[in-house]
Design a protein around this motif. Sequence first.
Motif, mmCIF file in Angstrom:
data_model
loop_
_atom_site.group_PDB
_atom_site.id
_atom_site.type_symbol
_atom_site.label_atom_id
_atom_site.label_comp_id
_atom_site.label_asym_id
_atom_site.label_seq_id
_atom_site.Cartn_x
_atom_site.Cartn_y
_atom_site.Cartn_z
ATOM 1 N N LEU A 198 0.808 -1.222 0.000
ATOM 2 C CA LEU A 198 0.000 0.000 0.000
ATOM 3 C C LEU A 198 0.841 1.271 0.000
ATOM 4 C CD1 LEU A 198 -2.718 -1.107 2.556
ATOM 5 C CD2 LEU A 198 -2.826 -1.161 0.066
ATOM 6 N N LYS A 199 2.129 1.123 0.188
ATOM 7 C CA LYS A 199 3.009 2.296 0.181
ATOM 8 C C LYS A 199 2.875 3.068 -1.124
ATOM 9 C CE LYS A 199 6.666 0.489 3.157
ATOM 10 N NZ LYS A 199 8.080 0.043 3.207
ATOM 11 N N GLY A 200 2.795 4.374 -0.991
ATOM 12 C CA GLY A 200 2.702 5.220 -2.172
ATOM 13 C C GLY A 200 1.278 5.523 -2.597
ATOM 14 N N ARG A 201 0.319 4.684 -2.203
ATOM 15 C CA ARG A 201 -1.090 4.954 -2.522
ATOM 16 C C ARG A 201 -1.865 5.443 -1.310
ATOM 17 N NH1 ARG A 201 -5.016 1.611 -4.115
ATOM 18 N NH2 ARG A 201 -4.083 -0.279 -3.233
ATOM 19 N N PHE A 202 -1.528 4.931 -0.145
ATOM 20 C CA PHE A 202 -2.243 5.278 1.088
ATOM 21 C C PHE A 202 -1.336 6.131 1.979
ATOM 22 C CE2 PHE A 202 -5.568 1.639 1.501
ATOM 23 C CZ PHE A 202 -5.916 1.795 0.180
ATOM 24 N N THR A 203 -1.916 7.106 2.658
ATOM 25 C CA THR A 203 -1.166 7.964 3.571
ATOM 26 C C THR A 203 -1.937 8.113 4.883
ATOM 27 O OG1 THR A 203 -0.242 9.204 1.705
ATOM 28 C CG2 THR A 203 -0.075 10.196 3.893
ATOM 29 N N ILE A 204 -1.281 7.815 5.984
ATOM 30 C CA ILE A 204 -1.879 7.971 7.306
ATOM 31 C C ILE A 204 -1.348 9.261 7.925
ATOM 32 C CG2 ILE A 204 -0.083 6.554 8.412
ATOM 33 C CD1 ILE A 204 -2.253 5.557 10.363
ATOM 34 N N THR A 205 -2.249 10.040 8.475
ATOM 35 C CA THR A 205 -1.889 11.272 9.170
ATOM 36 C C THR A 205 -2.785 11.435 10.389
ATOM 37 O OG1 THR A 205 -3.417 12.579 7.808
ATOM 38 C CG2 THR A 205 -1.118 12.471 7.071
ATOM 39 N N ARG A 206 -2.444 12.410 11.222
ATOM 40 C CA ARG A 206 -3.285 12.695 12.373
ATOM 41 C C ARG A 206 -3.226 14.177 12.689
ATOM 42 N NH1 ARG A 206 -1.258 9.142 17.094
ATOM 43 N NH2 ARG A 206 -2.648 10.431 18.374
ATOM 44 N N ASN A 207 -4.295 14.666 13.293
ATOM 45 C CA ASN A 207 -4.349 16.037 13.767
ATOM 46 C C ASN A 207 -4.677 15.971 15.257
ATOM 47 O OD1 ASN A 207 -5.191 18.642 14.550
ATOM 48 N ND2 ASN A 207 -5.760 19.135 12.457
ATOM 49 N N ASN A 208 -3.687 16.182 16.082
ATOM 50 C CA ASN A 208 -3.886 16.018 17.526
ATOM 51 C C ASN A 208 -4.768 17.108 18.123
ATOM 52 O OD1 ASN A 208 -2.437 13.680 17.453
ATOM 53 N ND2 ASN A 208 -0.633 14.464 18.516
ATOM 54 N N ARG A 209 -4.815 18.262 17.495
ATOM 55 C CA ARG A 209 -5.711 19.298 18.009
ATOM 56 C C ARG A 209 -7.165 18.948 17.748
ATOM 57 N NH1 ARG A 209 -3.402 24.625 15.355
ATOM 58 N NH2 ARG A 209 -3.134 23.149 13.663
ATOM 59 N N MET A 210 -7.406 18.216 16.642
ATOM 60 C CA MET A 210 -8.763 17.827 16.278
ATOM 61 C C MET A 210 -9.117 16.420 16.760
ATOM 62 S SD MET A 210 -9.986 20.413 14.693
ATOM 63 C CE MET A 210 -11.392 19.766 13.817
ATOM 64 N N ASN A 211 -8.162 15.755 17.450
ATOM 65 C CA ASN A 211 -8.391 14.384 17.945
ATOM 66 C C ASN A 211 -8.803 13.434 16.816
ATOM 67 O OD1 ASN A 211 -7.900 15.375 20.519
ATOM 68 N ND2 ASN A 211 -10.076 15.647 20.972
ATOM 69 N N THR A 212 -8.206 13.627 15.648
ATOM 70 C CA THR A 212 -8.649 12.893 14.473
ATOM 71 C C THR A 212 -7.486 12.234 13.742
ATOM 72 O OG1 THR A 212 -10.503 14.422 14.203
ATOM 73 C CG2 THR A 212 -9.959 13.026 12.331
ATOM 74 N N LEU A 213 -7.732 11.011 13.354
ATOM 75 C CA LEU A 213 -6.836 10.217 12.520
ATOM 76 C C LEU A 213 -7.403 10.179 11.113
ATOM 77 C CD1 LEU A 213 -4.500 7.984 12.382
ATOM 78 C CD2 LEU A 213 -6.369 6.344 12.742
ATOM 79 N N TYR A 214 -6.513 10.173 10.112
ATOM 80 C CA TYR A 214 -6.964 10.146 8.723
ATOM 81 C C TYR A 214 -6.257 9.026 7.950
ATOM 82 C CZ TYR A 214 -8.426 14.899 9.865
ATOM 83 O OH TYR A 214 -9.000 15.985 10.461
ATOM 84 N N LEU A 215 -6.937 8.593 6.885
ATOM 85 C CA LEU A 215 -6.315 7.708 5.913
ATOM 86 C C LEU A 215 -6.702 8.218 4.530
ATOM 87 C CD1 LEU A 215 -4.594 5.151 5.492
ATOM 88 C CD2 LEU A 215 -6.751 3.909 5.183
ATOM 89 N N GLN A 216 -5.729 8.767 3.830
ATOM 90 C CA GLN A 216 -5.929 9.193 2.447
ATOM 91 C C GLN A 216 -5.621 8.019 1.536
ATOM 92 O OE1 GLN A 216 -7.020 12.203 1.174
ATOM 93 N NE2 GLN A 216 -6.987 11.178 -0.826
ATOM 94 N N MET A 217 -6.578 7.668 0.699
ATOM 95 C CA MET A 217 -6.429 6.526 -0.197
ATOM 96 C C MET A 217 -6.565 7.003 -1.634
ATOM 97 S SD MET A 217 -8.744 3.770 1.914
ATOM 98 C CE MET A 217 -10.273 4.667 1.638
ATOM 99 N N ASN A 218 -5.556 6.764 -2.429
ATOM 100 C CA ASN A 218 -5.549 7.194 -3.820
ATOM 101 C C ASN A 218 -5.517 5.998 -4.766
ATOM 102 O OD1 ASN A 218 -5.413 9.907 -2.965
ATOM 103 N ND2 ASN A 218 -3.183 9.842 -2.906
ATOM 104 N N ALA A 219 -5.927 6.246 -5.998
ATOM 105 C CA ALA A 219 -5.917 5.210 -7.037
ATOM 106 C C ALA A 219 -6.565 3.930 -6.542
ATOM 107 C CB ALA A 219 -4.494 4.972 -7.518
#
Length: 124
Positions: free
Chosen positions: A63-84
């Motif tokens: 999944l490397k290169g297509r998916f990106t995990i990030t977080r915003n600690n001020r918003m208490n939120t985890l994200y997963l960006q999924m492309n292609a």
Amino acid sequence: VQLQASGGGSVQAGDSARLSCVVSGRPFDDYAMSWFRQAPGKERKFVAAINWYGDKTYYEDVLKGRFTITRNNRMNTLYLQMNALQPEDSAVYYCAARTRWEYDGHDANKYPHWGQGTLVTVSS
């Protein structure tokens, strides 16, 4: 601690989507976070992990290169960006939390806290 995942839905192959996971009940930055996914009839599989501060990540190799995990600690939120996205990415996606940060997060049994899952369906 409670985890609430959202952002799933139906998309076409080649599209992008972003999943979110809001954490409540405990300080968000107490937890290293991960995403897993489970396709129908298959076991739950690791997708990506991120440490408490968001400056260390690792991914399932394919999944490397297509998916990106990030977080915003001020918003208490985890994200997963999924492309292609491809039909084989169709699954229920789960966020998971644990207090430890190690590069052994592929094992779902190491996570005591889970969200309810959000379904992503990719059509060809």
